[in-house]
Write a protein that holds these residues in place. Structure first.
Motif, mmCIF file in Angstrom:
data_model
loop_
_atom_site.group_PDB
_atom_site.id
_atom_site.type_symbol
_atom_site.label_atom_id
_atom_site.label_comp_id
_atom_site.label_asym_id
_atom_site.label_seq_id
_atom_site.Cartn_x
_atom_site.Cartn_y
_atom_site.Cartn_z
ATOM 1 N N ASP A 6 0.841 -1.191 0.000
ATOM 2 C CA ASP A 6 0.000 0.000 0.000
ATOM 3 C C ASP A 6 0.881 1.248 0.000
ATOM 4 O O ASP A 6 0.598 2.226 0.682
ATOM 5 N N VAL A 7 1.950 1.218 -0.786
ATOM 6 C CA VAL A 7 2.943 2.276 -0.750
ATOM 7 C C VAL A 7 2.355 3.630 -1.134
ATOM 8 O O VAL A 7 2.700 4.659 -0.552
ATOM 9 N N ASP A 8 1.432 3.668 -2.087
ATOM 10 C CA ASP A 8 0.882 4.945 -2.534
ATOM 11 C C ASP A 8 0.076 5.618 -1.435
ATOM 12 O O ASP A 8 0.123 6.838 -1.271
ATOM 13 N N SER A 9 -0.653 4.829 -0.661
ATOM 14 C CA SER A 9 -1.411 5.386 0.450
ATOM 15 C C SER A 9 -0.478 5.973 1.499
ATOM 16 O O SER A 9 -0.722 7.059 2.031
ATOM 17 N N LEU A 15 2.982 12.903 2.581
ATOM 18 C CA LEU A 15 2.978 14.249 2.027
ATOM 19 C C LEU A 15 1.958 15.147 2.712
ATOM 20 O O LEU A 15 2.140 16.370 2.776
ATOM 21 N N LEU A 16 0.887 14.551 3.228
ATOM 22 C CA LEU A 16 -0.124 15.316 3.953
ATOM 23 C C LEU A 16 0.235 15.496 5.423
ATOM 24 O O LEU A 16 -0.520 16.093 6.182
ATOM 25 N N ASN A 17 1.415 14.949 5.798
ATOM 26 C CA ASN A 17 1.900 15.060 7.177
ATOM 27 C C ASN A 17 0.921 14.430 8.172
ATOM 28 O O ASN A 17 0.649 14.970 9.251
ATOM 29 N N GLU A 18 0.374 13.249 7.817
ATOM 30 C CA GLU A 18 -0.605 12.564 8.651
ATOM 31 C C GLU A 18 -0.062 11.303 9.316
ATOM 32 O O GLU A 18 -0.791 10.612 10.026
ATOM 33 N N GLU A 35 17.524 3.676 -5.878
ATOM 34 C CA GLU A 35 17.218 4.718 -6.860
ATOM 35 C C GLU A 35 15.803 4.583 -7.408
ATOM 36 O O GLU A 35 15.133 5.587 -7.690
ATOM 37 N N GLU A 36 15.327 3.356 -7.580
ATOM 38 C CA GLU A 36 13.972 3.144 -8.095
ATOM 39 C C GLU A 36 12.935 3.741 -7.147
ATOM 40 O O GLU A 36 12.000 4.423 -7.592
ATOM 41 N N ASN A 37 13.093 3.504 -5.848
ATOM 42 C CA ASN A 37 12.169 4.082 -4.876
ATOM 43 C C ASN A 37 12.234 5.597 -4.891
ATOM 44 O O ASN A 37 11.214 6.289 -4.802
ATOM 45 N N ARG A 38 13.442 6.130 -4.999
ATOM 46 C CA ARG A 38 13.619 7.573 -4.995
ATOM 47 C C ARG A 38 12.907 8.219 -6.193
ATOM 48 O O ARG A 38 12.217 9.228 -6.059
ATOM 49 N N GLN A 39 13.089 7.629 -7.361
ATOM 50 C CA GLN A 39 12.455 8.175 -8.561
ATOM 51 C C GLN A 39 10.940 8.059 -8.490
ATOM 52 O O GLN A 39 10.208 8.956 -8.919
ATOM 53 N N TYR A 40 10.458 6.938 -7.943
ATOM 54 C CA TYR A 40 9.011 6.756 -7.804
ATOM 55 C C TYR A 40 8.438 7.830 -6.886
ATOM 56 O O TYR A 40 7.413 8.452 -7.190
ATOM 57 N N TYR A 41 9.114 8.064 -5.761
ATOM 58 C CA TYR A 41 8.633 9.077 -4.822
ATOM 59 C C TYR A 41 8.659 10.465 -5.444
ATOM 60 O O TYR A 41 7.716 11.251 -5.281
ATOM 61 N N GLN A 42 9.737 10.792 -6.167
ATOM 62 C CA GLN A 42 9.840 12.119 -6.769
ATOM 63 C C GLN A 42 8.719 12.362 -7.766
ATOM 64 O O GLN A 42 8.125 13.451 -7.809
ATOM 65 N N ALA A 43 8.402 11.344 -8.598
ATOM 66 C CA ALA A 43 7.306 11.486 -9.550
ATOM 67 C C ALA A 43 5.975 11.634 -8.821
ATOM 68 O O ALA A 43 5.117 12.444 -9.194
ATOM 69 N N ILE A 88 -2.969 10.208 -8.980
ATOM 70 C CA ILE A 88 -1.534 10.377 -8.761
ATOM 71 C C ILE A 88 -0.774 9.128 -9.174
ATOM 72 O O ILE A 88 0.260 9.188 -9.811
ATOM 73 N N ILE A 89 -1.330 7.958 -8.827
ATOM 74 C CA ILE A 89 -0.680 6.698 -9.182
ATOM 75 C C ILE A 89 -0.558 6.577 -10.696
ATOM 76 O O ILE A 89 0.497 6.264 -11.249
ATOM 77 N N LEU A 90 -1.650 6.855 -11.408
ATOM 78 C CA LEU A 90 -1.650 6.720 -12.852
ATOM 79 C C LEU A 90 -0.681 7.694 -13.506
ATOM 80 O O LEU A 90 -0.020 7.375 -14.487
ATOM 81 N N LEU A 91 -0.607 8.904 -12.940
ATOM 82 C CA LEU A 91 0.218 9.922 -13.552
ATOM 83 C C LEU A 91 1.690 9.754 -13.224
ATOM 84 O O LEU A 91 2.543 10.221 -13.945
ATOM 85 N N SER A 92 1.997 9.107 -12.115
ATOM 86 C CA SER A 92 3.391 9.045 -11.681
ATOM 87 C C SER A 92 4.097 7.756 -12.070
ATOM 88 O O SER A 92 5.310 7.699 -12.037
#
Length: 380
Positions: A6-9, A15-18, A35-43, A88-92
């Motif tokens: 459930d990484v996207d959640s 990001l919402l500081n929750e 690096e893969e995780n970093r790029q995924y998070y940045q997108a 966000i998932i679809l776009l990133s």
């Protein structure tokens, strides 16, 4: 990681500081794990910030509540951001959101105060001064080192095997206000220079250590080499690393802040030294040579490198200092008490800053009057 399924959640709640401190730490560890995780998070972060910016600007309308899958009733604003998680998932993922592949210049606002752009001035050892804000070009230093220069891709040093010089040659890159620049040094170390910053470095590293001199702010991704430690000098502070990623901010006169993302960093000043571990900041004060270490949320300190501003309960003065350097503004306060107002928020680095001023007016007692490149802040 426990949240892989459930990484996207988790990223959205981050990001919402929750998230609670324990889960925030786990997310940050996941981000820097590879690096893969970093790029995924940045997108993911970029898309999230753009959606927030669009919502603030009232460019997104409609009833998003129908997409809400939360079990408890919440304020519309929270529902909105959770409901766009799928978007966000679809776009990133997988480069589906091609908008982010465009050059930064294609996203600049066309009216009002303009954000910064990739630009710098290169001072070569030969005495040649090169402006690197236009077309790509190839330069050559006296020792034969090839320098590939591009205003968007940055600058890369390529040392050909067998090239030697009896003299150590130095280059200097100066980034003006309203600019940013990326360069790759001869050892492969990557450096992101923020606005109003300067870096002096050898064209080709020789000797027992790799040493550069910094003014302003920069993010370093250092190539590891145990036999040749990398040293960043900021006045009388030495920041020594073997291979790591960290941010150095020396904008405030007499104060140097080093935030470690990964690896290990040693700070050595006039009165002693300390070692930093990931998610820690070392603050050095030149006046008395003191060094202090504290745990921090690293994102507000490094978000600028990826095209974002993240403000979390920062004083208006600190926020405006950052914005003035990037947007090349002159800021005036009608009342000094306004400087201490604390505000939080995210800003797409290439967005229209006037919209942020409008938001600040809604949530504080400050009024922003913009005239050309000047911003006068007064009480309502």
């Amino acid at each position: 990681m426990i949240f892989e399924e459930d990484v996207d959640s988790f990223l959205l709640r981050y990001l919402l500081n929750e998230l609670d401190p324990e889960d925030r730490k786990k997310v940050e560890e996941w981000i820097v794990a590879n690096e893969e995780n970093r790029q995924y998070y940045q997108a993911y972060q970029k898309t999230h910030l753009e959606l927030r910016w669009m919502e603030r600007s009232k460019k997104i309308e409609g009833n998003f509540i129908q997409f809400d899958r939360l079990r408890r009733k919440q304020h519309f604003r929270r529902v909105f951001y959770r409901s766009v998680a799928c978007a966000i998932i679809l776009l990133s993922v997988g480069g589906a959101f091609r908008y982010w592949d465009e050059k930064p210049e294609m996203r600049l606002v066309q009216e009002g105060i303009q954000p910064g752009k990739s630009q710098a001035i290169l001072y070569m050892a030969s005495g040649q001064v090169v402006s690197v804000d236009k077309d790509a070009q190839e330069l050559k230093e006296a020792d034969g080192t090839c320098i590939n220069v591009d205003s968007v891709a940055g600058m890369t040093y390529n040392v050909t095997a067998g090239e030697n010089s009896s003299e150590v040659l130095y280059n200097r890159v100066v980034v003006p206000k309203g600019g940013e620049f990326k360069l790759t040094l001869s050892d492969g170390t990557k450096v992101w220079l923020n606005s109003f910053s300067e870096l002096r470095y050898p064209v080709n590293f020789t000797g027992k250590k790799r040493e550069v001199i910094l003014q302003g702010e920069a993010y370093f991704d250092v190539i590891g080499d145990p036999e040749h430690p990398f040293v960043v000098k900021v006045n009388d502070l030495d920041i020594r690393v073997l291979g790591t990623q960290f941010n150095v901010n020396a904008y405030t006169e007499g104060i140097v802040k080093t935030v470690l993302v990964e690896g290990l960093v040693n700070l050595r000043g006039k009165m002693g030294e300390i070692n930093l571990h990931p998610r820690q900041m070392g603050e050095y004060r030149e006046a008395d040579g003191s060094l202090q270490m504290m745990d921090v949320d690293i994102l507000p300190h490094v978000a600028w490198k990826d095209g974002n501003f993240i403000f979390r309960s920062e004083s208006l003065e600190d926020i405006m200092d950052k914005l003035s350097i990037w947007y090349n503004l002159d800021v005036f306060y009608a009342n000094d008490e306004l400087r201490s107002i604390r505000l939080s928020g995210n800003l797409f680095r290439y967005g229209d800053v006037n919209q942020l001023f409008t938001l600040f007016e809604k949530i504080s007692d400050a009024r922003f009057q913009v005239e050309g490149k000047s911003v006068v802040i007064s009480c309502k």
